[in-house]
Write an enzyme that holds these catalytic residues in place. Structure first.
Site, short mmCIF file in Angstrom:
data_model
loop_
_atom_site.label_atom_id
_atom_site.label_comp_id
_atom_site.label_asym_id
_atom_site.label_seq_id
_atom_site.Cartn_x
_atom_site.Cartn_y
_atom_site.Cartn_z
N ILE A 532 0.81 -1.22 0.00
CA ILE A 532 0.00 0.00 0.00
C ILE A 532 0.84 1.26 0.00
CG2 ILE A 532 -1.99 -1.07 1.13
CD1 ILE A 532 -1.01 0.03 3.78
N PHE A 537 13.14 4.09 2.65
CA PHE A 537 13.61 3.15 3.66
C PHE A 537 12.76 1.91 3.79
CE2 PHE A 537 16.22 6.56 5.63
CZ PHE A 537 17.40 5.86 5.63
N VAL A 540 5.43 -0.59 2.51
CA VAL A 540 4.33 -0.72 3.45
C VAL A 540 3.31 -1.72 2.93
CG1 VAL A 540 2.64 0.53 4.83
CG2 VAL A 540 4.69 1.70 4.04
N ASP A 649 9.84 16.23 6.97
CA ASP A 649 9.40 15.71 5.67
C ASP A 649 7.88 15.78 5.55
OD1 ASP A 649 9.80 14.72 3.14
OD2 ASP A 649 9.82 12.63 3.77
#
Length: 881
Positions: A532, A537, A540, A649
């Site tokens: 999703i 890094f 998901v 971010d």
């Protein structure tokens, strides 16, 4: 008998007149307005003809002072009270713990107010005063005040709050509210609220169970000590000196009458009353969940959170027959009472033989999130021994991974059923009953059922082997304990080892969320089959835990030094941060090279997919709610946490949506936990193209104002429904039919922040709004958000508002600022370079623009483009969860 003489009649009349002159003037006398004066006497009996003992009203009749019985006629408990007339609400009472009878009297003298019983017993009085009393005044705000002849206040009821405060009343630091036992019994109840330096806390049994910043709408404005709490027409505030707001809870529109009341059931309630409808509106309730009330289910009852919370008993316990709560199933075990308590019956107990009932891992206790451990880094047996030797201890919670020991003292409340396993395991003390009527202990009398234990004769070789094994076990235990205590010490000192050769001992980190096995998460995600989201890094995946809870599982894929540091940061920070607008870390997995994070699942995905996708159009109110929720989450990170947290971010991909567009900020992997002395040295480049503040490119210090800039850029995208750096949409053509209207460059490419600035300068705000709204938004609504966004993207960080100020501007409690043109001129450079570079290299080469601006902008002329270029490899290092 003869007729009375005329002289006798005259004498009789004189006697009658004298008697009337000697009767106190208060006898069924008129109600006084605003002031009464010394040598005044009142009681319910004397004023029975005047609306239930009322003897004084405020100037406009909003409040009255009365000797009042809140119960039934049979109860006959009277209290000297100040009452709001329209709503019939008691806002203050003098003698709450010593009620009067209907014949007891209140006396106002030059020494103050005194309430005496009919048999001359003392009931209540004001404290000693600095000078003589001239008058008693009931003000229009409900404050009862004793004044001297110079009109100086000697005593005020506002300084002695009971369970209620009203608009204009302050609770000073250390002051608080104490609940009543019921609406009819005003004596002090089981709950209290007090103002502390860092927050406002609810307590039961002397232990905190809730605080003001747990309100979903509440947030912290500044890291300053609290001096007092106040309520006004716009909100509930914890204040420092002057007008400095530390914590605030905004409230809806103004009302005719508003109060804060600590209810007898332990709930902190902000309510308003309408004189028009004659109805109450509950504006804020805390705790919002009944299961957070310590005694909601009685002693040892288990509260199960649902639409309407229910009570049950845990394994090994049953419902008490005569009261709410639970008791042990075993007939020879009873729950203990604290040292200063009297047992419920006369049964004697052998206190030298204390047993403990272990609670299941899905039970928690209301106080766990507020307590610090009584002991840290100890074994279970040490914690058990600590409780056994303390008669006030009724049980304890123990965290095996950290050796933390939490004692439960004085009184047991309700337990809370939780969905996930709890790292704090509970143990409840049990006392063994003595059955014999003569008081002797029959614990060894089992009616011949004891099996004699035969003596064991050990051969010499067997004894030697056992001694050897015992020594080996002791050595291994000491090594393991030394290693664990060393790691715990490192954590306390804030030393996180990130070297590739060091595998961190997660078992020793106190307060971690739930730890999952890799196999559990592999099964939950069906072997990571449903992706999703993805980022620099990790990737998901959607997952479902055994209890049917949906989760988002982030699988870390970069396992270098930076990746490990990222993982440690996420665990250490997110696990301790809780806010309605921040994504919740439910747990983690750390097995060898496998590092995974488990988050609550947000079923509406991220903002970018909703805002820029092809699905249903976001209506204006939904956009506004998203903007406000995001601002609240950032404000909490910046000033509501124990330490300042800078996200670094902020972008639509990291703003997640749930049902009803509930907003949560995600991706704290790029966050930096700052102490004040380190904040000015945080200059490492982080973030995502299109949202980076100018200071990233000039090696300037990074602060929370960097997040403010990114938020401003996101806010412009929320208003316009398009990326800030992208091809022009036809829907944004101007009125004269020119595709660019002479604004912001030429051709099909548009740097939207510059377009928004130019439209702001020309007051053409509807041109900025998403054309898909098709006019379903007013120019004034767009103007407000555009001005807030432009203020956020000022080039100089000092000119940007704080996120707390942004929240205030959006909510209406703070005036909307005016953007400063001089600090927005850099957008013209960005816009021109964007147009030039898009012609040469395509519209996505945003960092080429930033490099060119770095050398062309007057404010950044001292920095070379080479400086900005050196950061290009780390510009886009995060993605959505």
């Amino acid at each position: 008998m003869g007729q009375p003489s005329s002289s006798s009649i005259i004498f009789f009349i004189i006697i009658i007149l004298l008697l009337f002159n000697t009767i106190p003037s208060c006898f069924s006398g008129p109600i006084k307005t605003e002031f009464i004066y010394p040598n005044f006497t009142a009681s319910n009996f004397l004023f029975v003809d005047n609306s239930g003992g009322t003897f004084l009203t405020s100037r406009n009749g909003t409040y009255k002072a009365s000797i009042f019985n809140p119960g039934t006629d049979e109860q006959k408990n009277f209290y000297f009270s100040v009452i709001h007339v329209s709503s019939h609400t008691i806002i203050w009472s003098a003698n709450r713990n010593t009620p009067m009878s209907d014949s007891d009297e209140l006396n106002l003298t030059s020494n103050g107010i005194t309430i005496m019983g009919s048999n001359q017993n003392f009931i209540w009085s004001t404290p000693s005063l600095k000078s003589s009393v001239y008058a008693l005044q009931l003000k229009e705000n409900g404050n009862l005040v004793l004044l001297d002849k110079l009109n100086v206040s000697l005593w005020e009821s506002f300084d002695y709050a009971t369970d209620t405060i009203v608009v204009g009343q302050k609770l000073k630091l250390g002051g608080g509210l104490i609940s009543s036992k019921s609406d009819r019994d005003l004596s002090s109840g089981d709950y209290n609220f007090y103002v502390a330096k860092d927050d406002g806390y609810l307590q039961w049994n002397g232990l905190n169970y809730w605080k003001l910043t747990m309100y979903s709408a509440g947030f912290k404005d500044k890291n300053a000590p609290v001096k007092y709490m106040a309520l006004n027409s716009t909100g509930l505030y914890l204040m420092n000196d002057g007008l400095v707001v530390v914590i605030r809870v905004p409230l809806p529109s103004k009302s005719d009458f508003r109060i804060i009341k600590l209810e007898s059931n332990g709930k902190f309630m902000v309510s308003s009353y309408s004189d028009t409808t004659k109805e109450w509106n509950r504006e804020r309730i805390g705790p919002e969940n009944d299961c957070q009330i310590p005694s909601f289910c009685g002693r040892m009852g288990v509260c199960v959170e649902s639409a309407s919370s229910t009570c049950t008993c845990s394994s090994g316990f049953r419902s008490e027959s005569n009261s709410k709560g639970c008791e042990p199933v075993s007939s020879n075990s009873l729950l203990p009472s604290a040292c200063n308590s009297t047992a419920a019956n006369s049964t004697q107990f052998n206190l030298s033989e204390v047993k403990y009932a272990r609670l299941s891992s899905d039970l928690s206790y209301y106080v766990n999130q507020f307590l610090s451990p009584d002991k840290f880094g100890v074994e279970l047996s040490v914690c058990e021994d600590l409780c056994s030797k303390n008669c006030a201890c009724l049980g304890f919670f123990f965290v095996n991974t950290s050796g933390s020991c939490y004692l439960i003292r004085n009184q047991l409340g309700s337990m809370l059923s939780i969905n996930a396993p709890n790292d704090k395991l509970g143990y409840i003390k049990m006392n063994v009953e003595k059955r014999n009527g003569d008081g002797t202990d029959d614990s060894n009398d089992d009616g011949g059922r004891h099996i004699p234990i035969a003596p064991i004769v050990l051969l010499p070789s067997t004894a030697v082997l056992l001694v050897f094994l015992f020594l080996v076990a002791v050595i291994l235990y000491r090594r393991r304990r030394k290693k664990r205590l060393s790691v715990i010490k490192s954590i306390k000192l804030g030393r996180f080892e990130s070297s590739a050769s060091m595998e961190f001992d997660f078992n020793s980190i106190p307060g971690l969320p739930v730890r999952y096995d890799y196999s559990e998460l592999e099964a939950a995600t069906e072997k990571f089959s449903t992706q999703i989201g993805a980022g620099g890094f990790g990737t998901v995946y959607k997952g479902t835990l055994p209890d049917k809870t949906l989760v988002a599982v982030k699988k870390i894929i970069n396992l270098g030094v930076q990746g490990r540091k990222e993982f440690y940061t996420e665990i250490a920070i997110i696990g301790k941060v809780h806010h309605v607008n921040l994504v919740k870390l439910r747990g983690f997995c750390a097995e060898g090279q496998q590092k995974l994070l488990v988050y609550e699942f947000m079923n509406r995905s991220s903002l970018d997919r909703t805002l820029f996708g092809t699905g249903p159009v976001l209506e204006w109110q939904e956009r506004f709610d998203i903007a406000l929720g995001t601002a609240r989450g950032l404000a909490y990170l910046h000033s509501g946490c124990e330490h300042k947290i800078i996200h670094c971010d902020i972008k639509p991909e990291n703003i997640l949506l749930h049902d009803n567009f509930q907003v949560k900020i995600s991706d704290f992997g790029l966050s930096k936990l700052l102490s004040p002395e380190l904040s000015s040295h945080f200059t490492t480049m982080r973030g995502t193209r299109g949202y980076l503040a100018p200071e990233w490119l000039t090696s300037s210090a990074i602060s929370d104002k960097t997040d403010v800039y990114s938020y401003g850029m996101v806010l412009l995208e929320i208003v316009s429904g398009r990326k800030n750096c992208s091809m022009r949409s036809r829907g944004h053509s101007t009125e004269d039919g020119n595709s660019d209207g002479g604004h912001s460059g030429s051709g099909g490419n548009l740097y939207f922040p510059l377009f928004a600035l130019e439209m702001h300068e020309e007051k053409r705000y509807t041109e900025i709004a998403d054309p898909k709204l098709e006019g379903r938004v007013s120019s004034e609504e767009v103007e407000k958000l555009v001005k807030v966004a432009l203020c956020c993207v000022h080039e100089e960080p000092a000119l940007r508002p704080t996120m707390m100020n942004v929240v205030g501007m959006l909510e209406g409690g703070t005036p909307v600022g005016e953007p400063r043109p001089g600090s927005l001129n850099f957008l013209r450079f960005y816009g021109r370079r964007f147009t030039e570079s898009s012609v040469l290299a395509g519209s996505n080469n945003v960092f080429t623009i930033y490099e060119q601006v770095n050398t062309a902008s007057p404010s950044t002329a001292t920095n070379s483009s080479q400086t900005a270029h050196s950061y290009l490899s780390s510009q886009q290092i995060s993605g959505p969860r």
